[in-house]
Design a protein around this motif. Sequence first.
Motif, PDB file in Angstrom:
ATOM      1  N   GLU A   1       0.820  -1.221   0.000  1.00 15.73           N
ATOM      2  CA  GLU A   1       0.000   0.000   0.000  1.00 15.73           C
ATOM      3  C   GLU A   1       0.846   1.260   0.000  1.00 15.73           C
ATOM      4  N   ASP A   2       1.975   1.217   0.679  1.00 14.20           N
ATOM      5  CA  ASP A   2       2.832   2.405   0.761  1.00 14.20           C
ATOM      6  C   ASP A   2       4.009   2.334  -0.199  1.00 14.20           C
ATOM      7  N   LEU A   3       3.833   1.635  -1.323  1.00 12.46           N
ATOM      8  CA  LEU A   3       4.917   1.473  -2.292  1.00 12.46           C
ATOM      9  C   LEU A   3       5.403   2.833  -2.778  1.00 12.46           C
ATOM     10  N   PRO A   4       6.696   3.140  -2.606  1.00 11.05           N
ATOM     11  CA  PRO A   4       7.193   4.450  -3.039  1.00 11.05           C
ATOM     12  C   PRO A   4       7.408   4.511  -4.540  1.00 11.05           C
ATOM     13  N   ARG A   5       7.405   5.701  -5.102  1.00 11.58           N
ATOM     14  CA  ARG A   5       7.801   5.882  -6.493  1.00 11.58           C
ATOM     15  C   ARG A   5       9.266   5.481  -6.634  1.00 11.58           C
ATOM     16  N   GLY A   6       9.595   4.888  -7.762  1.00 10.65           N
ATOM     17  CA  GLY A   6      10.976   4.473  -7.970  1.00 10.65           C
ATOM     18  C   GLY A   6      11.345   3.186  -7.268  1.00 10.65           C
ATOM     19  N   ALA A   7      10.347   2.398  -6.837  1.00 15.29           N
ATOM     20  CA  ALA A   7      10.621   1.119  -6.190  1.00 15.29           C
ATOM     21  C   ALA A   7      11.079   0.087  -7.221  1.00 15.29           C
ATOM     22  N   ALA A   8      11.661  -0.986  -6.744  1.00 10.46           N
ATOM     23  CA  ALA A   8      12.107  -2.076  -7.609  1.00 10.46           C
ATOM     24  C   ALA A   8      10.945  -2.997  -7.951  1.00 10.46           C
ATOM     25  N   LEU A   9      11.155  -3.855  -8.957  1.00 12.49           N
ATOM     26  CA  LEU A   9      10.170  -4.852  -9.374  1.00 12.49           C
ATOM     27  C   LEU A   9      10.844  -6.205  -9.453  1.00 12.49           C
ATOM     28  N   VAL A  10      10.203  -7.233  -8.868  1.00  7.48           N
ATOM     29  CA  VAL A  10      10.646  -8.614  -9.007  1.00  7.48           C
ATOM     30  C   VAL A  10       9.576  -9.388  -9.758  1.00  7.48           C
ATOM     31  N   VAL A  11       9.964 -10.081 -10.818  1.00  7.45           N
ATOM     32  CA  VAL A  11       9.063 -10.920 -11.607  1.00  7.45           C
ATOM     33  C   VAL A  11       9.294 -12.362 -11.164  1.00  7.45           C
ATOM     34  N   VAL A  12       8.219 -13.073 -10.808  1.00  6.02           N
ATOM     35  CA  VAL A  12       8.324 -14.416 -10.246  1.00  6.02           C
ATOM     36  C   VAL A  12       7.528 -15.395 -11.104  1.00  6.02           C
ATOM     37  N   LEU A  13       8.178 -16.457 -11.570  1.00  5.58           N
ATOM     38  CA  LEU A  13       7.564 -17.455 -12.441  1.00  5.58           C
ATOM     39  C   LEU A  13       7.457 -18.793 -11.716  1.00  5.58           C
ATOM     40  N   HIS A  14       6.238 -19.282 -11.541  1.00  8.58           N
ATOM     41  CA  HIS A  14       5.990 -20.539 -10.833  1.00  8.58           C
ATOM     42  C   HIS A  14       6.445 -21.738 -11.654  1.00  8.58           C
ATOM     43  N   GLY A  15       6.478 -22.894 -11.019  1.00  9.36           N
ATOM     44  CA  GLY A  15       6.815 -24.134 -11.703  1.00  9.36           C
ATOM     45  C   GLY A  15       5.586 -24.864 -12.211  1.00  9.36           C
ATOM     46  N   CYS A  16       5.796 -26.018 -12.833  1.00 11.86           N
ATOM     47  CA  CYS A  16       4.696 -26.834 -13.338  1.00 11.86           C
ATOM     48  C   CYS A  16       3.766 -27.240 -12.199  1.00 11.86           C
ATOM     49  N   THR A  17       2.491 -27.337 -12.505  1.00  8.70           N
ATOM     50  CA  THR A  17       1.394 -27.717 -11.595  1.00  8.70           C
ATOM     51  C   THR A  17       1.135 -26.672 -10.527  1.00  8.70           C
ATOM     52  N   GLN A  18       1.880 -25.582 -10.497  1.00 12.83           N
ATOM     53  CA  GLN A  18       1.718 -24.556  -9.472  1.00 12.83           C
ATOM     54  C   GLN A  18       0.908 -23.375 -10.010  1.00 12.83           C
ATOM     55  N   THR A  19       0.421 -22.544  -9.089  1.00 14.23           N
ATOM     56  CA  THR A  19      -0.232 -21.289  -9.427  1.00 14.23           C
ATOM     57  C   THR A  19       0.610 -20.133  -8.903  1.00 14.23           C
ATOM     58  N   ALA A  20       0.334 -18.950  -9.382  1.00 12.41           N
ATOM     59  CA  ALA A  20       1.054 -17.770  -8.901  1.00 12.41           C
ATOM     60  C   ALA A  20       0.833 -17.570  -7.409  1.00 12.41           C
ATOM     61  N   ALA A  21      -0.431 -17.647  -6.956  1.00 14.48           N
ATOM     62  CA  ALA A  21      -0.735 -17.420  -5.546  1.00 14.48           C
ATOM     63  C   ALA A  21      -0.112 -18.497  -4.664  1.00 14.48           C
ATOM     64  N   GLY A  22      -0.142 -19.734  -5.119  1.00 20.69           N
ATOM     65  CA  GLY A  22       0.445 -20.818  -4.348  1.00 20.69           C
ATOM     66  C   GLY A  22       1.950 -20.671  -4.212  1.00 20.69           C
ATOM     67  N   TYR A  23       2.605 -20.303  -5.308  1.00 19.34           N
ATOM     68  CA  TYR A  23       4.061 -20.121  -5.245  1.00 19.34           C
ATOM     69  C   TYR A  23       4.409 -18.940  -4.345  1.00 19.34           C
ATOM     70  N   ASP A  24       3.648 -17.872  -4.450  1.00 19.61           N
ATOM     71  CA  ASP A  24       3.896 -16.705  -3.600  1.00 19.61           C
ATOM     72  C   ASP A  24       3.736 -17.062  -2.125  1.00 19.61           C
ATOM     73  N   HIS A  25       2.686 -17.783  -1.793  1.00 19.57           N
ATOM     74  CA  HIS A  25       2.459 -18.163  -0.394  1.00 19.57           C
ATOM     75  C   HIS A  25       3.624 -18.986   0.147  1.00 19.57           C
ATOM     76  N   SER A  26       4.141 -19.905  -0.665  1.00 16.52           N
ATOM     77  CA  SER A  26       5.220 -20.772  -0.211  1.00 16.52           C
ATOM     78  C   SER A  26       6.571 -20.066  -0.194  1.00 16.52           C
TER      79      SER A  26
ATOM     80  N   GLU B   1      15.771   0.562 -13.741  1.00 18.87           N
ATOM     81  CA  GLU B   1      17.097  -0.032 -13.588  1.00 18.87           C
ATOM     82  C   GLU B   1      17.151  -1.041 -12.441  1.00 18.87           C
ATOM     83  N   ARG B   2      15.999  -1.315 -11.833  1.00 17.97           N
ATOM     84  CA  ARG B   2      15.942  -2.321 -10.759  1.00 17.97           C
ATOM     85  C   ARG B   2      14.776  -3.277 -11.008  1.00 17.97           C
ATOM     86  N   ILE B   3      14.888  -4.008 -12.093  1.00 18.01           N
ATOM     87  CA  ILE B   3      13.906  -5.028 -12.442  1.00 18.01           C
ATOM     88  C   ILE B   3      14.616  -6.379 -12.433  1.00 18.01           C
TER      89      ILE B   3
END
Length: 375
Positions: free
Chosen positions: A37-62, A125-127
Amino acid sequence: MRGRTAFSQQNHPDSLSDLAEFGSNPGALRARLYAPEDLPRGAALVVVLHGCTQTAAGYDHSAGWSRLAAEEGFAVLFPEQQRANNANLCFNWFVPEDVTRDRGEALSIRRMIEAMVTKHGLDRERIFITGLSAGGAMAAAMLATYPDVFAGGAIIAGLAYGSASTIPEAFDRMRGHGGPTKSELQRRLAQASSHKGRWPKISIWQGTADRTVAPSNADALVAQWQGVHRVDAGHGRTETVDGQTRQVWCDADGNEVIEKYTIAGMGHGTPLNTVGPDGLGHAAPFMLDVGISSTRRMAAFWNLAGADARSEATVDATATHATAAAALRTYVAPERPRPARVEPVEQPEADGSRASATGVGKVIEDALRAAGLMR
């Protein structure tokens, strides 16, 4: 190695939102995200790719990425595979159409990134990007085809870019059979884009007891990236971090550009540390509590988390390294029609940590076994 805790990918809280608009979607992927909610301008971004049989929410939770993002103040993007594309929910990491710059799934992920950067005013520059297994191989493809986009990446139990382009080749490479030479892998990486600037720094994670993706694939990844970073295997250092082996390579400027974690006795999955004051995430199939948090260590390698995340390293040898930063470019590319595909899926571990392959995936696997291409 710690015992595993069974945890269904379906029985978890979902902390993610949908990124509904990100332009055309030639890869037909879903986009999910977490932004504090308080994400500042100029923050970094992380892209996360789940594995087979997984979902985005499930991988994030784990893996605990959204929790770490809330602690450290960065955004997370979770591209998600759809069953219409792949019956096993695997990213199509070995299909040339999907791992070529400005085409297929790679282009969909690239457009999601641009939409996130624009919407939230993120730092170009922070992706960073990471993934497990098929997601790790797709992360390797994104780093190869868009090195101008990423400052760093992390590949867990993945494969080198360009190591396979057919289903039989994919199974062979996963099991450590055949594959391009070191020089050919380096050539394919260098020619995946017209990039002439600095290359992303790379973190590679592999279990020694992985029976799905052979540990030799981690060595192939190191060798592939040594070419663009202009380092060789003899100029690194080895240290112990949380009881595990970390190898580091550096460039002429003395900054780290490649690291490789070898997790003793670990099978196929993402390394976690879920206990103690720095505990993060939850154990599940292919999400393995082995006493080291790959999520926290990657974030520290990318300078997204506090320096104390790597304070317990014991150094055995020294070497030199280099910082990586990349500028993000915007572009427009034509959308291409895409058929549904099935990708090689992980085989069950001895403890039955995942259900066996079903449907079209099982037919393909049975055919490959009959042909002697898969054990």
